[in-house]
Design a protein around this motif. Structure first.
Motif, PDB file in Angstrom:
ATOM      1  N   CYS A 158       0.830  -1.151   0.169  1.00 26.19           N
ATOM      2  CA  CYS A 158      -0.089  -0.113   0.047  1.00 26.19           C
ATOM      3  C   CYS A 158       0.931   1.284   0.048  1.00 26.19           C
ATOM      4  O   CYS A 158       0.400   2.282   0.403  1.00 26.19           O
ATOM      5  CB  CYS A 158      -0.969   0.096   1.137  1.00 26.19           C
ATOM      6  N   GLU A 159       2.295   1.029  -0.660  1.00 27.77           N
ATOM      7  CA  GLU A 159       2.854   2.111  -0.491  1.00 27.77           C
ATOM      8  C   GLU A 159       2.589   3.562  -1.146  1.00 27.77           C
ATOM      9  O   GLU A 159       2.535   4.702  -0.695  1.00 27.77           O
ATOM     10  CB  GLU A 159       4.472   1.842  -1.079  1.00 27.77           C
ATOM     11  N   ARG A 160       1.688   3.385  -2.177  1.00 27.59           N
ATOM     12  CA  ARG A 160       1.000   4.677  -3.027  1.00 27.59           C
ATOM     13  C   ARG A 160       0.020   5.449  -1.863  1.00 27.59           C
ATOM     14  O   ARG A 160      -0.012   6.697  -2.050  1.00 27.59           O
ATOM     15  CB  ARG A 160       0.509   4.372  -4.199  1.00 27.59           C
ATOM     16  N   TYR A 161      -0.532   4.804  -1.312  1.00 24.05           N
ATOM     17  CA  TYR A 161      -1.782   5.372  -0.391  1.00 24.05           C
ATOM     18  C   TYR A 161      -1.172   5.650   1.178  1.00 24.05           C
ATOM     19  O   TYR A 161      -2.088   5.683   2.170  1.00 24.05           O
ATOM     20  CB  TYR A 161      -2.873   4.480  -0.427  1.00 24.05           C
ATOM     21  N   ILE A 162       0.355   5.284   1.525  1.00 24.55           N
ATOM     22  CA  ILE A 162       0.427   5.130   2.909  1.00 24.55           C
ATOM     23  C   ILE A 162       0.363   6.448   3.461  1.00 24.55           C
ATOM     24  O   ILE A 162      -0.066   6.407   4.914  1.00 24.55           O
ATOM     25  CB  ILE A 162       2.060   4.584   3.095  1.00 24.55           C
ATOM     26  N   ASP A 163       0.079   7.743   2.935  1.00 23.35           N
ATOM     27  CA  ASP A 163       0.045   8.972   3.289  1.00 23.35           C
ATOM     28  C   ASP A 163      -1.467   9.350   3.336  1.00 23.35           C
ATOM     29  O   ASP A 163      -1.567  10.563   3.460  1.00 23.35           O
ATOM     30  CB  ASP A 163       1.101  10.154   2.961  1.00 23.35           C
ATOM     31  N   THR A 164      -2.286   8.505   2.923  1.00 21.61           N
ATOM     32  CA  THR A 164      -3.684   8.702   2.778  1.00 21.61           C
ATOM     33  C   THR A 164      -4.566   8.215   4.005  1.00 21.61           C
ATOM     34  O   THR A 164      -4.069   7.149   4.466  1.00 21.61           O
ATOM     35  CB  THR A 164      -4.193   8.126   1.564  1.00 21.61           C
ATOM     36  N   PRO A 165      -5.547   9.110   4.477  1.00 25.48           N
ATOM     37  CA  PRO A 165      -6.502   8.614   5.528  1.00 25.48           C
ATOM     38  C   PRO A 165      -6.884   7.219   5.281  1.00 25.48           C
ATOM     39  O   PRO A 165      -7.449   6.783   4.004  1.00 25.48           O
ATOM     40  CB  PRO A 165      -7.524   9.479   5.751  1.00 25.48           C
ATOM     41  N   VAL A 166      -6.962   6.127   6.282  1.00 28.87           N
ATOM     42  CA  VAL A 166      -7.629   4.973   6.072  1.00 28.87           C
ATOM     43  C   VAL A 166      -8.879   4.836   5.841  1.00 28.87           C
ATOM     44  O   VAL A 166      -9.115   3.900   4.967  1.00 28.87           O
ATOM     45  CB  VAL A 166      -7.110   4.032   7.349  1.00 28.87           C
ATOM     46  N   LYS A 167      -9.622   5.674   5.982  1.00 24.41           N
ATOM     47  CA  LYS A 167     -11.136   5.831   5.739  1.00 24.41           C
ATOM     48  C   LYS A 167     -11.282   5.810   4.062  1.00 24.41           C
ATOM     49  O   LYS A 167     -12.297   5.431   3.440  1.00 24.41           O
ATOM     50  CB  LYS A 167     -11.902   7.057   6.126  1.00 24.41           C
ATOM     51  N   ARG A 168     -10.198   5.944   3.120  1.00 23.23           N
ATOM     52  CA  ARG A 168     -10.336   5.900   1.693  1.00 23.23           C
ATOM     53  C   ARG A 168      -9.916   4.524   1.232  1.00 23.23           C
ATOM     54  O   ARG A 168      -9.699   4.437   0.114  1.00 23.23           O
ATOM     55  CB  ARG A 168      -9.485   7.192   0.997  1.00 23.23           C
ATOM     56  N   TYR A 169      -9.481   3.866   2.118  1.00 19.13           N
ATOM     57  CA  TYR A 169      -8.783   2.559   1.698  1.00 19.13           C
ATOM     58  C   TYR A 169     -10.178   1.538   1.542  1.00 19.13           C
ATOM     59  O   TYR A 169     -11.171   1.490   2.210  1.00 19.13           O
ATOM     60  CB  TYR A 169      -7.812   1.921   2.809  1.00 19.13           C
ATOM     61  N   SER A 170      -9.785   0.659   0.649  1.00 22.52           N
ATOM     62  CA  SER A 170     -10.824  -0.481   0.379  1.00 22.52           C
ATOM     63  C   SER A 170     -10.680  -1.354   1.591  1.00 22.52           C
ATOM     64  O   SER A 170      -9.464  -1.527   2.473  1.00 22.52           O
ATOM     65  CB  SER A 170     -10.497  -1.525  -0.881  1.00 22.52           C
ATOM     66  N   SER A 171     -11.549  -2.494   1.941  1.00 22.72           N
ATOM     67  CA  SER A 171     -11.324  -3.473   3.022  1.00 22.72           C
ATOM     68  C   SER A 171     -10.208  -4.411   2.807  1.00 22.72           C
ATOM     69  O   SER A 171      -9.450  -4.474   3.864  1.00 22.72           O
ATOM     70  CB  SER A 171     -12.623  -4.011   3.092  1.00 22.72           C
ATOM     71  N   GLY A 172      -9.787  -4.587   1.536  1.00 24.16           N
ATOM     72  CA  GLY A 172      -8.612  -5.531   1.426  1.00 24.16           C
ATOM     73  C   GLY A 172      -7.455  -4.730   1.577  1.00 24.16           C
ATOM     74  O   GLY A 172      -6.338  -5.464   2.373  1.00 24.16           O
TER      75      GLY A 172
END
Length: 420
Positions: A158-172
């Motif tokens: 998940c390196e690309r999204y590591i500085d993005t809030p987790v609420k925007r992550y998919s469940s996976g």
């Protein structure tokens, strides 16, 4: 001497049914009054067993009752059972998310838990911030977490999204990051409850490999709950089978899986199955599975007969009925799909039985799961997923003395379907 890292003694958990999960105020006062006088909790003597499919007679239910086991350091323990058996409740108690009603847990190290998707994550914080938050919850210093940070991020993918809030992550993605944190921050005990099923195939393979490394090389203990028997069998060395809140078997993982799969062998009363979909104009009533004769079990290479009784009160003509059956092995792999759409069914005007027959049984010895389906023209009439299981005993599919092996290709498998 055994190096015991986790010991559960007489663990029980009682819940009150209804909208409120605890006792009423009057019950709490009654408990307090008994405690003041040095007497036993009066509500420990009441309550039904944990059977989700039946209607109880009490407001209280025992989600778990008298669970006892020990886990050695470096052991991988599989905890299996049906939905609602009490597996997740047990893991929550072991993780100290909830307290047992009776009994005690003795633990010789830190426990990291993956109980539900997103547990312990703050959705407003970024992935990196949640790594530090989870590490702090696990008792790690900031320096220790920082030293593992790059490995955690790389493993999670998940390196690309590591500085993005987790609420925007998919469940996976959330599960990937949560597992990476729990695995790389080196807890003495890692508790995993089915959450890996959310991840894709690549991540599940990586996660199982990591858990094997944790136990074999790191000497750490893993408690693993899953309905994926292939994953349980490949990862675990020992198993506990839980049924209706009680541990009914504790032994090698192969024996535990075998006991679990044999629990519902040929559930003949299909009419009592509530886990079904359809309009109900025709219904599966019961099933018989046998070999060369009705009193003989099917063997590999012999005759295999699955005889279904159906309820057809509206006397629907057999030409308007479609029948499907899908048969899976104990790893959940689809082996056979037999359907009247693929092979025309020999029929009569007023059927009450459907018979599927293999003259040369293609299955090796083991336990098999069957999903069954009836359709009237374009309407689903009765569909029962994993309706029953049946057992095949060892035999010879090819020449005498030559046994069939799991996964071996079978050609020209023929079957016959008929109404009776």
């Amino acid at each position: 001497m055994k190096d015991i890292i986790l010991k559960a003694e007489n663990i029980s958990k009682q819940y009150r049914l209804g909208q409120v999960g605890t006792g009423t105020l009057s019950h709490d006062l009654n408990r307090w009054w008994h405690q003041v006088r040095g007497k036993e909790d009066p509500y420990l003597k009441i309550g039904d067993t944990n059977d989700r499919s039946t209607k109880g007679t009490s407001d209280y239910v025992w989600a778990l009752q008298d669970i006892n086991f020990e886990v050695e350091r470096g052991e991988v323990l599989g905890i299996i059972g049906k939905n609602g058996a009490g597996k997740s409740t047990l893991l929550k108690i072991l993780s100290k998310v909830t307290a047992p009603t009776t009994g005690s847990i003795k633990c010789g190290g830190r426990i990291a838990s993956l109980l539900e998707v997103g547990t312990g994550f703050n959705p407003e914080l970024t992935g990196k911030e949640n790594i530090f938050l989870n590490g702090a919850i696990l008792g790690m210093t900031k320096k220790e977490i920082a030293s593992k940070l790059d490995e955690i991020i790389e493993f999670s993918g998940c390196e690309r999204y590591i500085d993005t809030p987790v609420k925007r992550y998919s469940s996976g993605m959330t599960v990937r990051l949560a597992f990476a944190v729990a695995a790389f921050l080196e807890p003495e005990i890692l508790v995993i409850d089915e959450v890996l099923a959310v991840g894709d195939a690549e991540f599940q393979k990586k996660a199982i490999g990591k858990m094997q490394d944790i136990s074999k090389q790191g000497g750490r203990t893993v408690l693993f709950v899953s309905h994926n028997m292939a994953a349980v069998k490949s990862l675990c060395t020992r198993g506990i089978l839980i049924e209706n809140g009680t541990a009914i078997f504790d032994g090698s993982i192969d024996e535990t899986i075998s006991k679990y799969l044999q629990g519902d062998i040929v559930n003949t009363k299909l009419i009592d199955n509530n886990n079904r979909i359809g309009c109900g104009l025709i219904l599966f009533e019961s099933v018989k599975v046998y070999g060369d004769a009705e009193d003989l079990k099917p063997i590999t290479g012999g005759v295999l007969v699955l005889e279904f009784s159906i309820v057809n009160q509206h006397l629907i003509h057999s030409s308007d009925i479609f029948f499907d059956i899908r048969i899976d092995d104990d790893f959940g792999q689809r082996l056979v799909w037999a359907s009247t759409r693929l092979k025309e069914m020999r029929n009569v005007d007023d059927p009450n039985k459907i018979v599927l027959q293999f003259d040369k049984n293609p299955f090796e010895s083991g336990i098999y799961f069957a999903t069954i389906f009836l359709q009237i023209k374009n309407d689903v009439a009765d569909w029962i997923d994993n309706a029953f299981t049946f057992e095949v005993e060892e035999g010879s599919y090819f020449l005498p003395g030559k046994k069939i092996t799991r996964g071996q290709s079978r050609l020209n498998v023929d079957f016959d379907i008929q109404f009776k």
